[in-house]
Design an enzyme around this catalytic site. Structure first.
Site, short mmCIF file in Angstrom:
data_model
loop_
_atom_site.label_atom_id
_atom_site.label_comp_id
_atom_site.label_asym_id
_atom_site.label_seq_id
_atom_site.Cartn_x
_atom_site.Cartn_y
_atom_site.Cartn_z
N CYS A 113 0.81 -1.23 0.00
CA CYS A 113 0.00 0.00 0.00
C CYS A 113 0.84 1.28 0.00
CB CYS A 113 -0.96 0.00 1.17
SG CYS A 113 -2.00 -1.46 1.24
N HIS A 136 -3.21 7.14 2.21
CA HIS A 136 -3.63 5.84 1.71
C HIS A 136 -5.06 5.59 2.19
CE1 HIS A 136 -4.10 1.68 0.96
NE2 HIS A 136 -3.81 1.27 2.18
N ASN A 182 -10.23 -0.36 0.01
CA ASN A 182 -8.77 -0.27 0.03
C ASN A 182 -8.23 -0.85 -1.28
OD1 ASN A 182 -6.02 -0.57 0.46
ND2 ASN A 182 -6.24 -1.33 2.56
O1 UT7 Z 1 -3.51 -1.07 4.00
C1 UT7 Z 1 -3.62 -1.43 5.35
C2 UT7 Z 1 -4.79 -2.35 5.41
N1 UT7 Z 1 -5.29 -2.66 6.69
C3 UT7 Z 1 -6.22 -1.98 7.34
O2 UT7 Z 1 -6.64 -0.91 7.02
C4 UT7 Z 1 -6.79 -2.65 8.54
C5 UT7 Z 1 -6.61 -1.95 9.82
N2 UT7 Z 1 -7.50 -2.58 10.76
C6 UT7 Z 1 -8.80 -2.26 10.86
O3 UT7 Z 1 -9.27 -1.35 10.22
C7 UT7 Z 1 -9.64 -3.04 11.81
O4 UT7 Z 1 -8.84 -3.83 12.65
C8 UT7 Z 1 -10.67 -3.94 11.05
C9 UT7 Z 1 -11.70 -3.07 10.34
C10 UT7 Z 1 -9.96 -4.84 10.06
C11 UT7 Z 1 -11.41 -4.82 12.05
O5 UT7 Z 1 -12.03 -4.04 13.05
P1 UT7 Z 1 -11.80 -4.43 14.58
O6 UT7 Z 1 -12.58 -3.44 15.35
O7 UT7 Z 1 -10.33 -4.51 14.81
O8 UT7 Z 1 -12.52 -5.84 14.64
P2 UT7 Z 1 -11.95 -7.26 15.10
O9 UT7 Z 1 -11.08 -7.83 14.06
O10 UT7 Z 1 -11.43 -7.14 16.49
O11 UT7 Z 1 -13.29 -8.07 15.15
C12 UT7 Z 1 -14.39 -7.68 15.99
C13 UT7 Z 1 -15.55 -8.58 15.70
C14 UT7 Z 1 -15.20 -10.07 15.75
O12 UT7 Z 1 -16.31 -10.75 16.32
P3 UT7 Z 1 -16.28 -11.21 17.85
O13 UT7 Z 1 -15.09 -12.13 17.95
O14 UT7 Z 1 -16.12 -9.96 18.65
O15 UT7 Z 1 -17.60 -11.88 18.02
C15 UT7 Z 1 -15.10 -10.44 14.27
O16 UT7 Z 1 -15.40 -11.81 14.06
O17 UT7 Z 1 -16.06 -8.33 14.39
C16 UT7 Z 1 -16.19 -9.58 13.69
N3 UT7 Z 1 -16.00 -9.34 12.26
C17 UT7 Z 1 -17.01 -9.06 11.43
N4 UT7 Z 1 -18.34 -8.95 11.62
C18 UT7 Z 1 -19.08 -8.62 10.56
C19 UT7 Z 1 -14.83 -9.32 11.57
N5 UT7 Z 1 -15.08 -9.03 10.29
C20 UT7 Z 1 -16.41 -8.85 10.17
C21 UT7 Z 1 -17.26 -8.53 9.10
N6 UT7 Z 1 -18.59 -8.42 9.35
N7 UT7 Z 1 -16.80 -8.30 7.86
#
Ligand code: UT7
Length: 325
Positions: free
Chosen positions: A119, A252, A282
């Site tokens: 990225c 980005h 992204n």
């Molecule tokens: O170019 C760089 C690219 N990377 C990025 O930009 C990513 C940076 N990271 C983030 O933006 C965030 O970490 C994410 C958006 C990827 C994830 O958000 P988060 O608040 O860190 O969520 P998490 O991974 O801790 O997951 C929270 C919950 C989980 O459920 P439980 O275990 O709390 O029941 C996941 O299973 O959200 C669930 N989850 C979803 N639910 C619905 C994960 N993905 C999804 C989804 N839809 N697509």
């Protein structure tokens, strides 16, 4: 003998998104266990574009490049350096840049190569092109970010597949008597390679490892916000400018929460930040030139504005470019 100092300046931009937008609701309809509400709240993404199977990285690059050349008032034959930033090239080789060079009909032997910095690829490519031009070895570079990230997504992994999309953005960078690019910085720390990767390869005709994007989202988030602040301050210091001198931040486009957190850390007002991630997700190396081109065409960014472009991505890599548009 003294010669006038050579600067490099962006003289035209272009971008391209393939096909129709695929909304969050469309993803739910396709059976992905997610919701529009979750995606919008965590990322600000409403839709992304997915290239049809027969459309490759260099095809997207071609469309964006044609638009950038028109905007720059240049012909393909004027280009003497082609750099494509991508992690999803058409082939292992030749490079997407060489394929793009051919598709554009550039027949002057212009150098062409890819840059793989995920990225951060576009800011890496811009930093390289700027040095080629400043050295006097090249006069007019086509710098492109182009990706088909949909090809490396595991559509059963809802934690990653909803975040990414396909697209391309391009800039024509030309030698100039006036700046132009004011400062660049690029960095990497390979010790963090595990938190964002596609850990697969081709060996003996077989895929070894896992050829899908995997990510530790929260670790990426924290790392990104920290280095985006640091590298912004680094290029500002290089140019002897401060945050108040920035007319537009073009970060980005990964996630609005990362973008907002970075702007807040820099004490930069939200109205000076270009945010386009909502309608294309992204797009990795394509996201910065896509956002730049959209803001230029919308008349938001004007000639003479001071722009800060910055990116962070797998590797880990990060970098920034400060420029007078
Ligand atoms: O170019 C760089 C690219 N990377 C990025 O930009 C990513 C940076 N990271 C983030 O933006 C965030 O970490 C994410 C958006 C990827 C994830 O958000 P988060 O608040 O860190 O969520 P998490 O991974 O801790 O997951 C929270 C919950 C989980 O459920 P439980 O275990 O709390 O029941 C996941 O299973 O959200 C669930 N989850 C979803 N639910 C619905 C994960 N993905 C999804 C989804 N839809 N697509």
């Amino acid at each position: 003998m003294s010669s006038a100092r050579i600067f490099s300046r962006i003289i035209g931009t272009g971008s391209y998104l393939p096909g129709e937008p695929v909304t969050n609701h469309d993803l739910v309809a396709r059976g992905i266990n997610t919701s529009d509400e979750w995606i919008v709240e965590r990322t600000g993404i409403h839709a992304r574009h997915l290239a049809p199977e027969h459309v490759s990285c260099s095809d997207l690059a071609l469309e964006a490049s044609r638009r950038a050349l028109v905007a720059a008032g240049k012909e393909p034959g004027d280009i003497d350096l082609v750099i494509v930033a991508t992690s999803t090239p058409d082939f292992i080789f030749p490079s997407a840049a060489a394929l793009l060079q051919d598709k554009l009909g550039i027949r002057n032997g212009a150098a062409a190569f890819d840059v793989q910095a995920v990225c951060s690829g576009f800011v890496y490519a811009l930093a390289i092109a700027e040095k080629f031009i400043r050295s006097g070895s090249h006069r007019c570079a086509l710098v492109v970010g182009a990706e088909v990230f949909s090809r490396i997504l595991d559509w059963d992994d809802r934690g990653t597949c909803v975040l990414f999309g396909d697209g391309a953005g391009a800039a024509v960078l030309a030698a100039s008597d006036e700046p132009g690019i004011l400062a660049t910085a690029i960095h990497a720390d390979g010790s963090h390679s595990g938190i964002l990767s596609v850990p697969g390869q081709i060996c003996g005709g077989k895929v070894i490892g896992r050829p899908f994007l995997q990510m530790e989202g929260q670790a990426v988030f924290k790392f990104a916000v920290r280095v985006l602040k640091e590298v912004a301050e680094e290029v500002l210091a290089q140019a002897g400018l401060s945050v108040v001198d920035i007319d537009w931040l073009i970060p980005h486009q990964a996630n609005v929460r990362i973008i907002n957190a970075t702007a807040k850390k820099l004490a930069l007002p939200a109205e000076k930040v270009i945010v386009t991630v909502g309608h294309h997700g992204n797009t990795s190396a394509a996201s910065i030139p896509l956002a730049l081109d959209e803001a230029v065409r919308a008349g938001r960014i004007e000639r003479g504005d001071t722009l800060l472009l910055e990116g962070v991505g797998g590797g880990f890599t990060w970098g920034a470019t400060l420029l007078k548009f």
